[in-house]
Design an enzyme around this catalytic site. Structure first.
Site, PDB file in Angstrom:
ATOM      1  N   CYS A  97       4.852  -4.681   9.384  1.00  0.00           N
ATOM      2  CA  CYS A  97       5.789  -3.560   9.376  1.00  0.00           C
ATOM      3  C   CYS A  97       6.048  -3.065  10.805  1.00  0.00           C
ATOM      4  O   CYS A  97       5.346  -3.429  11.748  1.00  0.00           O
ATOM      5  CB  CYS A  97       5.249  -2.434   8.508  1.00  0.00           C
ATOM      6  SG  CYS A  97       3.731  -1.688   9.145  1.00  0.00           S
ATOM      7  N   CYS A 102       0.807  -1.222   0.000  1.00  0.00           N
ATOM      8  CA  CYS A 102       0.000   0.000   0.000  1.00  0.00           C
ATOM      9  C   CYS A 102       0.840   1.272   0.000  1.00  0.00           C
ATOM     10  O   CYS A 102       0.316   2.355   0.248  1.00  0.00           O
ATOM     11  CB  CYS A 102      -0.941  -0.017   1.203  1.00  0.00           C
ATOM     12  SG  CYS A 102      -2.014  -1.465   1.195  1.00  0.00           S
ATOM     13  N   CYS A 162       5.867  -6.870   5.955  1.00  0.00           N
ATOM     14  CA  CYS A 162       4.718  -7.183   6.804  1.00  0.00           C
ATOM     15  C   CYS A 162       5.040  -8.302   7.779  1.00  0.00           C
ATOM     16  O   CYS A 162       5.581  -9.330   7.352  1.00  0.00           O
ATOM     17  CB  CYS A 162       3.544  -7.581   5.916  1.00  0.00           C
ATOM     18  SG  CYS A 162       1.980  -7.733   6.796  1.00  0.00           S
TER      19      CYS A 162
END
Length: 120
Positions: free
Chosen positions: A80, A61, A78
């Site tokens: 994060c 994203c 991830c």
């Protein structure tokens, strides 16, 4: 003749790995997926695609000038650092119960993910 695979999508192996990781991480951290399942599906697909392309589930994203450098830095892999430290998920994959966008699910069906993938 074998059916053509969509090379824009993640491999089934990475998709399943990221689905399983996401479900386990949500349970372990007491977080929930977004109330809109398509958000969860798109993020899991993005993590899986990065796992295929980069060898690590880099946050899908965000914009990166150099994705390989970001993977090595590990900050945005991830989960994060903001998620691990403060339970802040920019992708809206892991949401605390008090977040307005949080649903009540810590699981997503493969069918739901595939439905979204078919539109990508």
């Amino acid at each position: 003749m074998t059916p053509k695979t969509n090379d824009k999508l993640a491999s089934q192996k990475s998709l399943m790995a990221m689905k399983q990781f996401s479900e386990q991480y949500a349970r372990r951290t007491g977080t929930y997926f977004c109330a809109e399942p398509s958000v969860t599906a798109v993020v899991i697909e993005g993590l899986a695609k990065h796992k295929d392309e980069l060898g690590a589930p880099l946050c899908p994203c965000r914009h990166y000038e150099d994705k390989e450098a970001e993977v090595k830095n590990t900050f945005w892999n991830c989960p994060c650092v903001p998620m691990r430290e403060r339970k802040e998920c920019h992708c809206m994959l892991f949401l605390t119960h008090d977040n307005d966008f949080a649903g009540d699910q810590q699981k997503i069906s493969l069918e739901e993910i595939e439905k979204v993938r078919s539109t990508m």
